[in-house]
Design a protein around this motif. Structure first.
Motif, short mmCIF file in Angstrom:
data_model
loop_
_atom_site.label_atom_id
_atom_site.label_comp_id
_atom_site.label_asym_id
_atom_site.label_seq_id
_atom_site.Cartn_x
_atom_site.Cartn_y
_atom_site.Cartn_z
N ALA A 155 -2.04 -25.62 68.61
CA ALA A 155 -2.75 -24.39 68.25
C ALA A 155 -1.78 -23.23 68.05
CB ALA A 155 -3.78 -24.05 69.31
N THR A 156 -0.65 -23.26 68.74
CA THR A 156 0.35 -22.19 68.63
C THR A 156 1.10 -22.25 67.30
OG1 THR A 156 1.89 -23.67 69.78
CG2 THR A 156 0.73 -22.00 71.10
N HIS A 157 0.97 -23.36 66.59
CA HIS A 157 1.74 -23.59 65.36
C HIS A 157 0.86 -23.62 64.10
CE1 HIS A 157 4.77 -24.61 68.28
NE2 HIS A 157 5.66 -24.89 67.35
N ARG A 158 -0.43 -23.35 64.22
CA ARG A 158 -1.30 -23.41 63.05
C ARG A 158 -2.28 -22.24 63.03
NH1 ARG A 158 -5.80 -25.07 65.74
NH2 ARG A 158 -5.47 -26.72 67.29
N HIS A 159 -2.76 -21.98 61.81
CA HIS A 159 -3.74 -20.91 61.61
C HIS A 159 -4.59 -21.26 60.40
CE1 HIS A 159 -5.46 -16.87 61.35
NE2 HIS A 159 -5.13 -16.85 60.06
N VAL A 160 -5.89 -21.08 60.53
CA VAL A 160 -6.81 -21.35 59.42
C VAL A 160 -7.73 -20.15 59.24
CG1 VAL A 160 -8.52 -22.91 58.43
CG2 VAL A 160 -6.78 -23.80 59.99
N SER A 161 -7.81 -19.65 58.02
CA SER A 161 -8.76 -18.58 57.69
C SER A 161 -9.68 -19.08 56.58
CB SER A 161 -8.02 -17.31 57.27
OG SER A 161 -7.25 -17.52 56.09
N LYS A 162 -10.58 -18.21 56.13
CA LYS A 162 -11.64 -18.67 55.22
C LYS A 162 -12.02 -17.55 54.27
CE LYS A 162 -16.42 -20.36 55.90
NZ LYS A 162 -17.36 -20.79 56.95
N THR A 163 -12.23 -17.89 53.00
CA THR A 163 -12.56 -16.90 51.98
C THR A 163 -13.68 -17.44 51.10
OG1 THR A 163 -10.21 -16.32 51.91
CG2 THR A 163 -11.60 -15.35 50.24
N LEU A 164 -14.63 -16.58 50.76
CA LEU A 164 -15.73 -16.95 49.87
C LEU A 164 -15.33 -16.69 48.42
CD1 LEU A 164 -18.70 -17.74 49.31
CD2 LEU A 164 -19.29 -15.32 49.65
N GLN A 165 -15.56 -17.68 47.56
CA GLN A 165 -15.22 -17.55 46.15
C GLN A 165 -16.47 -17.82 45.31
OE1 GLN A 165 -11.45 -19.10 45.01
NE2 GLN A 165 -12.03 -19.52 42.90
N GLU A 269 -21.82 -23.25 42.15
CA GLU A 269 -21.24 -21.99 41.69
C GLU A 269 -20.60 -21.15 42.79
OE1 GLU A 269 -24.09 -19.88 39.33
OE2 GLU A 269 -24.23 -21.48 37.82
N HIS A 270 -20.49 -21.70 43.99
CA HIS A 270 -19.87 -20.97 45.10
C HIS A 270 -19.03 -21.93 45.93
CE1 HIS A 270 -23.53 -18.71 44.01
NE2 HIS A 270 -22.80 -17.65 44.29
N THR A 271 -17.94 -21.39 46.48
CA THR A 271 -16.96 -22.22 47.19
C THR A 271 -16.45 -21.48 48.41
OG1 THR A 271 -16.25 -23.19 45.09
CG2 THR A 271 -14.74 -23.41 46.96
N PHE A 272 -16.26 -22.19 49.51
CA PHE A 272 -15.50 -21.66 50.63
C PHE A 272 -14.08 -22.22 50.55
CE2 PHE A 272 -19.23 -20.36 53.37
CZ PHE A 272 -18.85 -19.02 53.43
N VAL A 273 -13.10 -21.33 50.61
CA VAL A 273 -11.70 -21.73 50.58
C VAL A 273 -11.16 -21.63 52.01
CG1 VAL A 273 -9.47 -21.41 49.48
CG2 VAL A 273 -11.55 -20.69 48.29
N TYR A 274 -10.72 -22.76 52.56
CA TYR A 274 -10.09 -22.77 53.87
C TYR A 274 -8.58 -22.65 53.66
CZ TYR A 274 -14.55 -23.86 55.95
OH TYR A 274 -15.85 -23.79 56.37
N ASN A 275 -7.99 -21.57 54.20
CA ASN A 275 -6.58 -21.25 53.98
C ASN A 275 -5.78 -21.65 55.21
OD1 ASN A 275 -7.42 -19.59 51.57
ND2 ASN A 275 -8.34 -18.34 53.18
N ILE A 276 -4.80 -22.51 55.01
CA ILE A 276 -4.08 -23.14 56.12
C ILE A 276 -2.62 -22.70 56.11
CG2 ILE A 276 -3.32 -25.36 57.07
CD1 ILE A 276 -5.83 -26.46 55.36
#
Length: 422
Positions: A155-165, A269-276
């Motif tokens: 967990a100390t070495h990773r990060h995930v965020s999320k964006t609506l497209q 027509e909609h997507t969630f982008v998981y940013n790693i």
């Protein structure tokens, strides 16, 4: 170009569609763990692959993913009570566990046989790496849960965020696999963000198909005796991993990271982008300072989102705050934020692109190969087979890498670094 009928086979993701049935054979992210942090907490609305669902974390910390509506009178379970290992509809008190079984029916006589017959649609879930996944396909064909390297990193070495497209998932995926645009769309002369890529704007691509998708190697000649090598990974159905070991200044980063995205269809027509983002050096964790700078660079800082949503403040309603003066000062697009620049172009294509109108070039080889593999997967599922990349022992080995090397350095040596070690 892609024929209209083939395009439709890929972009439509609802139940019963060829592309949707293919997507349902893979575990799909649908929430960050932080969105559902509390046992017996409030349920959350989920829309995934065109289906309306409801998610909750039960008393035992297990994740339930159910039909969004109670099977009694189709009341919305969003208003339900999450209690004692089940979600209770507030209309008539019917309660369902995470397996879809009705565990209480207080509006009916005690011992009613109806309770044993009533079921609600429920999907298996899996939580790892700070992300919650679901499998929406046939249970008899359910593969083991995914095991991407970023999920295995501490967990100390990773990060995930999320964006609506606001566009189809395929536009995002194609943008993520397109290395040629980096030297243009993301170019900024003021701080040399893409200096290496801009030194050679016609990279040569070698694409190697694997049992999980493919990797490709982009070759850029940056000097007479040097070339910049980037090894990208495409993991089916819609994940990209790209290297960030070498900075735009040609030096190794203090934090050797791999970045990536997973494009998850909400609907057509909609997507969630998981940013790693993850560090693959066990001695170099991701610091808060580093992550703050990285997310701001990509346009994903906490202040970049509309509060309470995953939608960026820079969006189509304000033309992504494009600055024409900034464009003349060296920022190629005039838009701030690398991923915001991507989104502006991908959403600006329209909700779903008509790919029969395209003219593709030599640097689109990776995109062409991805489409071929996706159509192959659709056909395999239609014929009752197992599509490429669903098994964790196939995709668990993939890692991205980049380096500046002399032309005579053998590719095999570089590929040794593109194998997962976590």
């Amino acid at each position: 170009m892609l024929r209209v009928e083939d395009n439709e086979r890929l972009v439509r993701v609802g139940p019963g569609t060829p592309g949707g049935e293919m997507m349902r054979r893979y575990w799909q992210p649908f929430l960050l763990s932080s969105e559902l942090a509390e046992a017996d907490g409030a349920p959350i609305r989920v829309r995934l692959l065109g289906e309306d669902l409801i998610a909750y974390r039960d008393t035992n910390n297990e994740i339930g993913l159910l039909d969004a509506f109670c099977p009694h009178r189709r009341a919305p379970l969003f208003f339900g009570r999450n209690e004692e290992c089940g979600l209770r509809c507030v209309y008539h008190g019917w309660k369902f566990d995470r397996n879809g079984d009705c565990t209480d029916m207080p509006s009916e006589p005690a011992g009613t046989p109806l309770q044993a017959r009533v079921k609600i649609k429920a999907y298996p879930t899996y939580e790892a790496g700070g992300v919650i996944f679901a499998y929406l396909g046939p249970k008899e064909q359910m593969p083991p849960p995914p095991a991407y390297e970023w999920m295995r990193a501490p967990a100390t070495h990773r990060h995930v965020s999320k964006t609506l497209q606001h566009s189809n998932y395929l536009q995002g995926l194609e943008g993520g696999l397109d290395t040629a645009h980096v030297g243009f769309l993301h170019k900024d002369d003021r701080n040399a963000v893409t200096r290496l890529s801009a030194l050679d704007t016609t990279p040569r691509l070698d694409v190697e198909v694997t049992d999980y998708g493919y990797y490709y190697v982009s070759h850029r000649r940056i000097a007479e005796d040097e070339k910049y090598i980037r090894i990208y990974q495409y993991v089916m159905p819609a994940q990209q991993m790209r290297p960030s070991v070498i900075s735009s200044y040609g030096k190794k980063q203090d934090v050797p990271t791999i970045d990536g995205h997973i494009w998850v269809p909400i609907d057509d027509e909609h997507t969630f982008v998981y940013n790693i983002i993850y560090s693959y050096d066990e001695n170099v964790p991701l610091t808060e300072e580093f992550l703050t700078e990285e997310e701001a660079f990509f346009g994903r800082a906490s202040t970049d989102y509309i509060p309470g949503t995953f939608r960026l403040k820079q969006n189509a309603s304000n033309d992504y705050l494009v600055d024409r003066a900034l464009q003349k000062q060296g920022n190629f697009s005039g838009i701030v934020g690398v991923n915001t620049q991507d989104m502006a172009l991908q959403e600006g294509m329209g909700a779903i692109v008509d790919r029969s109108k395209e003219f593709l070039g030599t640097t689109d080889r990776a995109i062409v190969t991805m489409r071929r593999l996706m159509l192959e997967a659709v056909k395999t599922v239609e014929e009752g087979g197992q599509p490429r990349g669903v098994l964790p022992d196939q995709h668990a080995v993939a890692r991205a890498y980049d380096d500046i090397v002399r032309p005579e350095v053998p590719l095999e040596k570089l590929l040794e670094e593109a194998v997962a070690k976590w």
